[in-house]
Design a protein around this motif. Structure first.
Motif, mmCIF file in Angstrom:
data_model
loop_
_atom_site.group_PDB
_atom_site.id
_atom_site.type_symbol
_atom_site.label_atom_id
_atom_site.label_comp_id
_atom_site.label_asym_id
_atom_site.label_seq_id
_atom_site.Cartn_x
_atom_site.Cartn_y
_atom_site.Cartn_z
ATOM 1 N N ALA A 53 18.631 10.047 68.736
ATOM 2 C CA ALA A 53 19.223 11.109 69.541
ATOM 3 C C ALA A 53 18.161 12.121 69.945
ATOM 4 C CB ALA A 53 20.333 11.798 68.757
ATOM 5 N N LEU A 54 17.336 12.526 68.983
ATOM 6 C CA LEU A 54 16.333 13.540 69.295
ATOM 7 C C LEU A 54 15.307 13.007 70.290
ATOM 8 C CD1 LEU A 54 15.914 15.053 65.770
ATOM 9 C CD2 LEU A 54 16.934 16.127 67.752
ATOM 10 N N ILE A 55 14.980 11.712 70.160
ATOM 11 C CA ILE A 55 14.010 11.137 71.095
ATOM 12 C C ILE A 55 14.602 11.102 72.507
ATOM 13 C CG2 ILE A 55 12.944 8.928 71.718
ATOM 14 C CD1 ILE A 55 12.234 8.594 68.801
ATOM 15 N N GLN A 56 15.925 10.924 72.582
ATOM 16 C CA GLN A 56 16.555 10.849 73.899
ATOM 17 C C GLN A 56 17.152 12.187 74.334
ATOM 18 O OE1 GLN A 56 19.315 7.740 73.156
ATOM 19 N NE2 GLN A 56 17.795 6.134 73.403
ATOM 20 N N ASP A 57 16.654 13.284 73.792
ATOM 21 C CA ASP A 57 17.099 14.633 74.169
ATOM 22 C C ASP A 57 18.566 14.886 73.851
ATOM 23 O OD1 ASP A 57 14.588 14.790 75.078
ATOM 24 O OD2 ASP A 57 15.051 15.008 77.191
#
Lengths: 365, 185
Positions: A53-57
């Protein structure tokens, strides 16, 4: 059928053969390791969801419990309580068997991994086998049968394609995976994982150039072995709608899911054991910290063994993060690219690595 | 006719994959930290950052709806506290999903607003039927219905979502306009 007296007799035989203490301690170790492994599996799933999730904003699951930390609990309840749907067109026996066959090897392989030195005089490995790595490979390669069988039993085209891909992927990678480790055994002179760890008390194995090559090949092959991106061809959600587990739901799907993550943990543990010094604490502090403990002190609590356990655990976590990070970075390899890489690059390189290591060792003596 | 596409010839280091993989990992790492950074900035300091986190955590955070947004219809009072609705039932008539039900009543003679003649005894808007079209607001000759910016009403029963006069007036509140149409009639 097993009757009560038969079980009692079997138990008595086992105890008299191994000794009462050993059986009890081994059972305890099995329970603890299994619990830790499955707990780590569920939290790896959570970590995967959060990191992706964090990698995909995005934000990721953050509702259940503090910062979403109880999400694994909710997930497992969901899996357990879901209706157990079995499609009408499947081969019923194989359909139920396949997830079990996928999960069992994933859990079995962990028994040879030394996850600590000793605790109260007990070696921190469930089975200290002299053929540890061979056991690992032989059992780990059984995992693919679950996937192939799941693809076949589902009696539907996408799972079938997934199963085929899994089989092809397995034979392309298993060979170079096995060959890549031969330099390690030449170096250490043993297949016993405990001894391999002990041999790294001064210098971790991945610092040797030839063993670093072995590590890279082994790591990339483990991605294929655990069906992770960039080699998740059996699953490939976009082309095969989930591949081998398309027709599975509820707990049977969860078994495949658990197997994938348990395999990931086992692969990380094996990499840690073979190349990163296992439970050894980095930068070898005092000699006694990393040296194989010879002073046998049963039932004496040694805080240092907890440091070893922690060191092993942290190293695994780092490698798991790498597994997750790579998954959300790289696109999937094409079928032929994967075969090319396995057969035309890794196989020759790992063979050459064996020869180079042999020549180097001959020159050194 | 076949079109020939010139494929780029990769150099040896490009064929190794590793530089590309590291480049990819750099990109994902950048996004990872940027998302964490903007998340903390948003949560702790209430900052709105255009890059980074794109998720809106809905019930806690809501959209800023534009001016003129058509949300839930409500009844308003004038600054004197008089219910502006005169129970003409035009809104009931125009309402496309027939969500409005008005029960008119003559205003008792002794009340100060008796010259208005009629007011709603009961005014119900069924929010389960309302389509938020705003025709009631437009048709109202007394400017007694206004649409809010609220769009989300949650209830545990159907009865709860049928807004009666009391609830509509509570939602609408007092409307500060300067025209007192009925004052001197």
């Amino acid at each position: 059928m097993m009757t009560g007296p038969m079980i009692a007799g079997l138990w008595a035989d086992t105890v008299s053969f191994f000794g009462e203490n050993m059986v009890a301690v081994t059972l305890l170790k099995i329970v603890v390791v299994l619990g830790a492994l499955l707990g780590l599996v569920s939290y790896t799933v959570l970590a995967e969801r959060r990191i992706s999730a964090l990698i995909q904003d995005r934000v990721g699951p953050n509702r259940v419990g503090w910062f979403g930390l109880l999400q694994p609990l909710a997930d497992s309840f969901k899996f357990l309580l879901k209706e157990n749907v079995m499609p009408a067109h499947v081969n019923r026996i194989y359909y139920v068997m396949a997830p079990c066959i996928a999960l069992a090897p994933a859990l079995l392989t962990f028994i040879v991994i030394p996850f600590g030195n000793t605790l109260a005089g007990e070696p921190m490995v469930i089975a200290n086998l002299n053929v540890g790595v061979l056991w690992m490979f032989s059992i780990a390669s059984l995992g693919v049968y679950g996937i192939v069988l799941g693809g076949w039993a589902s009696n539907s085209k996408y799972p079938f394609l997934g199963g085929i891909r899994s089989g092809a992927q397995m034979i392309s990678y298993e060979i170079s995976m096995g060959l890549s480790l031969i330099p390690v055994f030449m170096h250490v002179g043993s297949l016993n994982l405990m001894e391999i760890v002990n041999a790294q008390s001064h210098l971790w194995l991945f610092v040797y150039p030839n063993l670093f090559v072995a590590f890279v090949i082994f790591m990339i092959s483990s991605f294929a072995e655990t069906n992770r991106l960039p080699f998740d061809l059996p699953e490939s959600e976009q082309e095969l709608v989930g591949g081998y587990h398309t027709e599975y739901g509820s707990m049977k799907f969860a078994f495949f899911f658990l197997a994938e993550y348990a395999n990931m943990i086992t692969a990380s543990a094996l990499m840690v054991t073979l190349f990163f010094g296992g439970w050894q604490v980095p930068f070898a502090l005092p000699e006694s910290l990393n040296h194989p403990v010879t002073w046998f002190a049963p039932f004496v609590f040694q805080p240092i063994s907890l440091v070893h356990l922690l060191s092993f655990f942290l190293k695994i976590l780092l490698l798991l993060t790498m597994f997750i990070w790579v998954r959300w970075t790289l696109p999937r390899f094409r079928y032929d690219q994967l075969m090319n890489l396995g057969w035309k690059i890794f196989l020759p390189v790992s063979l050459a690595n064996v020869f180079v290591t042999g020549i180097w060792m001959a020159l050194r003596h | 006719m076949a079109i020939k596409i010139e494929r780029p010839v990769l150099k040896w280091h490009e064929k190794l994959y590793f530089p590309a993989i590291l480049g990819g990992i750099r990109v994902t790492t950048r996004h990872f930290w940027r998302t964490i950074g903007t998340w903390i900035a948003g949560k702790k300091y209430g900052m709105v950052v255009s890059a980074g986190r794109v998720t809106m955590e809905y019930p806690e955070e809501k959209w800023d709806v534009p001016e003129g947004y058509r949300g839930a219809p409500t009844l308003v009072k004038d600054p004197d506290g008089r219910v502006k609705c005169v129970a003409c039932q035009l809104c009931e008539f125009v309402c496309p999903p027939r969500a409005i039900t008005i029960t008119p009543e003559p205003i008792p003679g002794q009340l100060p607003n008796a010259q208005v003649e009629k007011w709603p005894k009961e005014f119900e808007i069924d929010m389960l039927r309302c389509i938020y079209c705003g025709l009631c607001e437009e048709v109202c000759p007394e400017e007694a219905i206004f649409l809010l910016k609220d769009y989300s009403f949650v209830g545990e029963s159907r009865e709860e979502l049928i807004h009666n006069k009391e609830r509509l007036l509570e939602l609408g509140g007092m409307h500060q306009d300067k025209i007192y149409k009925w004052k001197n009639k």
